[in-house]
Write an enzyme that holds these catalytic residues in place. Structure first.
Site, PDB file in Angstrom:
ATOM      1  N   ARG A  37     -11.067   0.914   2.433  1.00 22.53           N
ATOM      2  CA  ARG A  37     -11.972  -0.101   2.968  1.00 22.53           C
ATOM      3  C   ARG A  37     -13.371   0.103   2.400  1.00 22.53           C
ATOM      4  NH1 ARG A  37      -9.329   1.724   7.570  1.00 22.53           N
ATOM      5  NH2 ARG A  37     -11.096   3.081   7.985  1.00 22.53           N
ATOM      6  N   MET A  75      -8.928  -6.133   2.669  1.00 21.58           N
ATOM      7  CA  MET A  75      -7.705  -6.942   2.744  1.00 21.58           C
ATOM      8  C   MET A  75      -7.923  -8.254   3.488  1.00 21.58           C
ATOM      9  SD  MET A  75      -4.546  -4.245   3.250  1.00 21.58           S
ATOM     10  CE  MET A  75      -5.191  -3.419   4.713  1.00 21.58           C
ATOM     11  N   LYS A  76      -9.009  -8.333   4.282  1.00 24.55           N
ATOM     12  CA  LYS A  76      -9.280  -9.567   5.031  1.00 24.55           C
ATOM     13  C   LYS A  76     -10.130 -10.556   4.242  1.00 24.55           C
ATOM     14  CE  LYS A  76      -8.903  -7.174   9.478  1.00 24.55           C
ATOM     15  NZ  LYS A  76      -9.570  -6.813  10.749  1.00 24.55           N
ATOM     16  N   ASN A  97       0.426   3.676   5.734  1.00 30.96           N
ATOM     17  CA  ASN A  97       0.755   4.214   7.054  1.00 30.96           C
ATOM     18  C   ASN A  97      -0.042   3.523   8.156  1.00 30.96           C
ATOM     19  OD1 ASN A  97      -1.763   5.346   6.513  1.00 30.96           O
ATOM     20  ND2 ASN A  97      -1.263   7.363   7.326  1.00 30.96           N
ATOM     21  N   ASP A 170       2.687  16.505   9.763  1.00 22.85           N
ATOM     22  CA  ASP A 170       2.155  15.619   8.726  1.00 22.85           C
ATOM     23  C   ASP A 170       2.559  16.107   7.343  1.00 22.85           C
ATOM     24  OD1 ASP A 170       0.766  13.622  10.167  1.00 22.85           O
ATOM     25  OD2 ASP A 170      -0.899  14.985  10.544  1.00 22.85           O
TER      26      ASP A 170
END
Length: 386
Positions: A37, A75-76, A97, A170
């Site tokens: 982002r 992505m928006k 994820n 993880d």
């Protein structure tokens, strides 16, 4: 040439499981582009261990994301999304994820992506899967250690469950993702078809316990009982455990009680039957061994035991382990330089192929460091405009 040379991986994941998977693919020669982002990036950039940072980023993040380039896209944002789709069309592997449904909302789920890139291997990791009552629970390492039984297996009997001092779930899930991705790439080489690789943290934690769970299911559902003293594995008998010595600690693995008694000069051990008593009377036996081991140094006992091949070891701190000649022979550290004259030393890849150590010389990326370079190199704006 490295094994995955020519393979392009897009890493949309955050924190540890997905990023560690992408890091290993980079170690083996893939080009890995971390998609983040704008402004904030992977949330792991701010998640520090002991408040250690390099510049604005967590040192932990930079260790997990070595070998990658950073590409920022929202992505928006319709224009960014077009560029992302142009980039995805060129990719061999895509890792994500996000919470279930996030990628689908943006038209970047496997069903959508595979329509315009049918050869892509798309890997996703969730906490507990897409179905069932746990699907919305946070997929966090400590929580899954606790829910899966891992923490319950650790610690001495009568004491609270003890989690591992590592994000072991993880890390293990990241290994499973690598296995699935590589298997899908092998199939793609034969069939030209990609595929969807799905991993859950819970299943990875359960897989780690396959010995114990299989024993429970085959043993009339009798739950294992942790040893009250020196519990190291609740399904194994004495002498298995870590013992205090005069100046430190010593670890004893599986071994003959008769031989141990002879080497340590503990006559009482000859009274116990290896097959009948090693497990049933393990606490009693361990206490006898412990009393003896406190009377000598670790080096003294190791010399005696190793002389006849008895399985044992010193118990090192990181400080002692890193200074040992055995560790130095592994050549397992690498140092990366960052802007502003900062640097960090971290581990390297544990895999060698044909005598060649795998690994990447790229440091962890700064946020968006490679965005414009990648856009220009791959002509993404031109392709997004088509």
């Amino acid at each position: 040439m490295k094994l995955l040379d020519g393979i392009l991986v897009l890493d949309f994941s955050q924190y540890l499981a997905g990023p560690s998977c992408a890091m290993r693919l980079a170690d083996m020669g893939a080009r890995v582009i971390k998609v983040e982002r704008p402004g904030s990036g992977d949330s792991g950039r701010k998640m520090t261990l002991e408040n250690l940072t390099i510049g604005k980023d967590s040192m932990n993040f930079l260790a997990i994301n070595r070998g990658k380039e950073s590409f920022c896209a929202n992505m928006k944002d319709p224009e960014d999304l077009k560029i992302l789709k142009a980039l995805i069309k060129k990719a061999d592997v895509m890792i994500e994820n996000f919470r279930p449904g996030v990628m689908k909302k943006n038209g970047l789920d496997y069903e959508s992506v595979s329509q315009w890139n049918p050869g892509i291997v798309y890997a996703t990791v969730t906490g507990y899967g897409k179905e069932g009552p746990w699907k919305t629970k946070p997929g966090q390492d400590l929580l899954i250690q606790s829910m899966s039984g891992l923490a319950w297996m650790n610690g001495n009997g009568g004491e609270p469950p003890a989690p591992f001092g590592l994000s072991v779930v993880d890390s293990y899930a990241g290994v499973h993702m690598v296995e699935g991705i590589l298997s899908a790439l092998v199939r793609r080489a034969k069939t030209k078809r990609g595929g969807l690789v799905e991993v859950t943290l819970m299943e990875s934690a359960l897989d780690m316990q396959f010995e114990g769970i299989s024993t429970y299911l085959s043993n009339g559902h009798h739950l294992p009982v942790r040893a009250s003293y020196n519990n190291a594995h609740p399904l194994l008998g004495a002498p298995y455990g870590i013992y205090e010595t005069e100046d430190g600690y010593i670890a004893l693995a599986m071994g003959s009680l008769e031989q141990l008694g002879r080497l340590l000069e503990i006559d009482r051990l000859s009274e116990y039957d290896q097959d009948k008593d090693a497990f049933v009377k393990r606490d009693e036996i361990k206490l006898i061994i412990a009393d003896k081991l406190k009377t000598g140094t670790t080096a003294h006992w190791i010399e005696i035991l190793e002389s006849e091949g008895y399985w044992c070891s010193d118990v090192y701190s990181w400080e002692r382990m890193l200074e040992s000649e055995g560790f130095k022979a592994l050549n397992f550290l690498q140092t990366f330089d960052f802007p502003n004259n900062e640097s960090m030393t971290t581990t390297t890849c544990p895999i060698s192929v044909n005598g060649v150590k795998m690994g990447s010389s790229l440091r962890g990326p700064l946020l968006g460091e490679h965005t414009e370079k990648i856009i220009e190199e791959m002509k993404l704006r031109e392709e997004a405009a088509d």
